[in-house]
Design a protein around this motif. Sequence first.
Motif, mmCIF file in Angstrom:
data_model
loop_
_atom_site.group_PDB
_atom_site.id
_atom_site.type_symbol
_atom_site.label_atom_id
_atom_site.label_comp_id
_atom_site.label_asym_id
_atom_site.label_seq_id
_atom_site.Cartn_x
_atom_site.Cartn_y
_atom_site.Cartn_z
ATOM 1 N N GLY A 143 12.104 -18.435 -1.245
ATOM 2 C CA GLY A 143 11.816 -18.434 0.200
ATOM 3 C C GLY A 143 12.015 -17.079 0.863
ATOM 4 O O GLY A 143 11.885 -16.960 2.084
ATOM 5 N N TYR A 144 12.345 -16.077 0.061
ATOM 6 C CA TYR A 144 12.557 -14.735 0.618
ATOM 7 C C TYR A 144 11.496 -13.764 0.106
ATOM 8 O O TYR A 144 11.091 -13.839 -1.058
ATOM 9 C CB TYR A 144 13.939 -14.188 0.244
ATOM 10 N N VAL A 145 11.080 -12.857 0.982
ATOM 11 C CA VAL A 145 10.258 -11.727 0.555
ATOM 12 C C VAL A 145 11.231 -10.664 0.072
ATOM 13 O O VAL A 145 12.063 -10.184 0.851
ATOM 14 C CB VAL A 145 9.473 -11.144 1.754
ATOM 15 N N VAL A 146 11.151 -10.325 -1.206
ATOM 16 C CA VAL A 146 12.036 -9.286 -1.728
ATOM 17 C C VAL A 146 11.173 -8.040 -1.965
ATOM 18 O O VAL A 146 10.253 -8.054 -2.780
ATOM 19 C CB VAL A 146 12.718 -9.744 -3.036
ATOM 20 N N ALA A 147 11.455 -7.002 -1.196
ATOM 21 C CA ALA A 147 10.627 -5.790 -1.263
ATOM 22 C C ALA A 147 11.485 -4.632 -1.768
ATOM 23 O O ALA A 147 12.630 -4.470 -1.344
ATOM 24 C CB ALA A 147 10.066 -5.471 0.111
ATOM 25 N N LYS A 148 10.886 -3.856 -2.693
ATOM 26 C CA LYS A 148 11.647 -2.729 -3.267
ATOM 27 C C LYS A 148 10.759 -1.500 -3.396
ATOM 28 O O LYS A 148 9.580 -1.622 -3.772
ATOM 29 C CB LYS A 148 12.154 -3.097 -4.663
ATOM 30 N N ALA A 149 11.343 -0.362 -3.121
ATOM 31 C CA ALA A 149 10.651 0.911 -3.357
ATOM 32 C C ALA A 149 11.744 1.908 -3.747
ATOM 33 O O ALA A 149 12.170 2.726 -2.927
ATOM 34 C CB ALA A 149 9.922 1.367 -2.103
ATOM 35 N N PRO A 150 12.236 1.820 -5.000
ATOM 36 C CA PRO A 150 13.433 2.589 -5.382
ATOM 37 C C PRO A 150 13.336 4.085 -5.098
ATOM 38 O O PRO A 150 14.338 4.727 -4.767
ATOM 39 C CB PRO A 150 13.547 2.331 -6.888
ATOM 40 N N THR A 169 0.837 -1.205 0.000
ATOM 41 C CA THR A 169 0.000 0.000 0.000
ATOM 42 C C THR A 169 0.873 1.257 0.000
ATOM 43 O O THR A 169 0.516 2.285 -0.578
ATOM 44 C CB THR A 169 -0.935 -0.008 1.239
ATOM 45 N N LEU A 170 2.040 1.145 0.640
ATOM 46 C CA LEU A 170 2.941 2.312 0.685
ATOM 47 C C LEU A 170 3.848 2.373 -0.551
ATOM 48 O O LEU A 170 4.799 3.141 -0.599
ATOM 49 C CB LEU A 170 3.792 2.280 1.964
ATOM 50 N N GLY A 171 3.548 1.528 -1.535
ATOM 51 C CA GLY A 171 4.230 1.650 -2.831
ATOM 52 C C GLY A 171 5.337 0.661 -3.094
ATOM 53 O O GLY A 171 6.013 0.755 -4.128
ATOM 54 N N ALA A 172 5.566 -0.282 -2.190
ATOM 55 C CA ALA A 172 6.659 -1.238 -2.417
ATOM 56 C C ALA A 172 6.203 -2.328 -3.377
ATOM 57 O O ALA A 172 5.031 -2.693 -3.397
ATOM 58 C CB ALA A 172 7.085 -1.859 -1.094
ATOM 59 N N SER A 173 7.142 -2.838 -4.167
ATOM 60 C CA SER A 173 6.850 -4.055 -4.924
ATOM 61 C C SER A 173 7.331 -5.220 -4.074
ATOM 62 O O SER A 173 8.361 -5.136 -3.414
ATOM 63 C CB SER A 173 7.581 -4.043 -6.270
ATOM 64 N N VAL A 174 6.540 -6.277 -4.063
ATOM 65 C CA VAL A 174 6.888 -7.422 -3.216
ATOM 66 C C VAL A 174 6.904 -8.678 -4.066
ATOM 67 O O VAL A 174 5.933 -8.970 -4.768
ATOM 68 C CB VAL A 174 5.861 -7.573 -2.074
ATOM 69 N N ASN A 175 8.010 -9.385 -4.045
ATOM 70 C CA ASN A 175 8.094 -10.666 -4.759
ATOM 71 C C ASN A 175 8.613 -11.728 -3.826
ATOM 72 O O ASN A 175 9.396 -11.438 -2.911
ATOM 73 C CB ASN A 175 9.049 -10.542 -5.951
ATOM 74 N N LEU A 176 8.199 -12.952 -4.076
ATOM 75 C CA LEU A 176 8.738 -14.056 -3.296
ATOM 76 C C LEU A 176 9.771 -14.766 -4.148
ATOM 77 O O LEU A 176 9.462 -15.246 -5.247
ATOM 78 C CB LEU A 176 7.612 -15.017 -2.896
ATOM 79 N N GLU A 177 11.003 -14.790 -3.679
ATOM 80 C CA GLU A 177 12.079 -15.419 -4.447
ATOM 81 C C GLU A 177 12.849 -16.374 -3.550
ATOM 82 O O GLU A 177 13.447 -15.947 -2.556
ATOM 83 C CB GLU A 177 13.044 -14.343 -4.989
#
Length: 421
Positions: free
Chosen positions: A142-149, A132-140
Amino acid sequence: MDYLEIEGGHKLSGEISISGAKNAALPLIAAALLSNKPVTLTNLPNVVDIRTLLKLLEMLGAKISHNDTTAVIDCSNISSTKAVYEIVSKMRASILVLGPLLSRFHECSVSLPGGCAIGQRPIDLHLKAIETLGASVNLEQGYVVAKAPKGLKGDKIIFDKITVGGTENAVMAAAMAQGVTEIINAAKEPEVVQLCQMLNMGGAKIEGIGSSKLKIYGTGGKPLEFKEPIRVIPDRIEAGTYLCAGAITYSKISLNNVNVEHIQAVLDKLEAMGCSFDIKNDKITLLPAKELKGVNVVTAEYPGFPTDMQAQIMAVATIANSESLIEERLFENRFMHVSELNRLGADIWLKGNIAAVKPVKELKGADVMATDLRASSALVIAALAAKGITRVRRIYHLDRGYDRLEEKLSSLGAKIERKKE
Ligand code: EPZ
């Protein structure tokens, strides 16, 4: 492996001091990641979970000096934003680094914590909040990879369900975001309140603290700065646990360093069981019941009856003079202590998420196995009242969250000893 040997049937007496709250300290430690200056936390409990989270921060590059109750955490040179499986799988609360890492460094990867003994415990609400705060979230892998450049942006987060950790992560994520974040259906637990107060001390602006609607004015990328040491609030669950130990042994005991307001729901139920209390500032004295009565308990979010006290009150209820009904509303599998309490002679029947505790005259010592933190303390409580010797195995669960449990109980006169297999 260590186990506890307890000779039951002895009354307790005297007074002990309650330690700082593990569940308050953990988010405060994670919040240190929001600062590029040292943060001092005092009144930390000396328990394994605290050391585990400090170790995780160290692996991320934080410089930490830590003695039993104080930690100075310097996150000015964070070199990694990856919370590895080896630590996260040991302690679910490691997920609390997600919000602050993302907020300050705009990216992170955090191992998925997986289920645990008390239930499935998903993190979907944590992820929805940061998305909701704009991060992209992917599961890679077994890890949650979150990015908000470009950094997180304030928005309206509506939690479908009240979540303590989810609220804490959302608040920390919003603290350094750009603009204003509103959190609807936020958790109101004292541990969430202390985190918000800490963030405000560090330069964030949070309104509505202690209510279910929080408004967070993000700093727009500016790290927080904590000039004063932050003292962790007293552990309400530890306090409730010792009150149950006193109640089941019909003992008069006193606890110092208690925030009585935080344990009101527990006091109400113990009063309904026949106990009474003498309260002076932060000291509470338990006056035992003449005869323990059965009680009905439904766990709920704060200020309701805490799920973290469900197992302990059930232990007390086993020797009450009438039936108790205990309903668990938060976690689907938090009844692992039932079969172990029955090994001690209790008569508890489970149907779905309700336990019917039929009264028995006495408990009898036996070998039992701890399955999670609070289940373990329930077994210790029951053992204090059980006739003969009880051995509680797998006490590494207790060491995760109770500060010097056997030392405190011994000082109250309990016959309890840590032994090796
Ligand atoms: C915190 O866990 C505590 N842990 C727990 O204490 C406590 O039992 C729990 O709050 C409830 O009070 C810490 O503070 C470190 P939640 P947390 O998110 O934050 C569901 C102890 O013994 N949910 O409030 O993980 C969840 O499955 C520990 O000290 C989702 O569905 O609990 C549960 O049913 C054990 N999706 C409910 O919400 C999510 O993304 C409440 O969990 C998150 C949670």
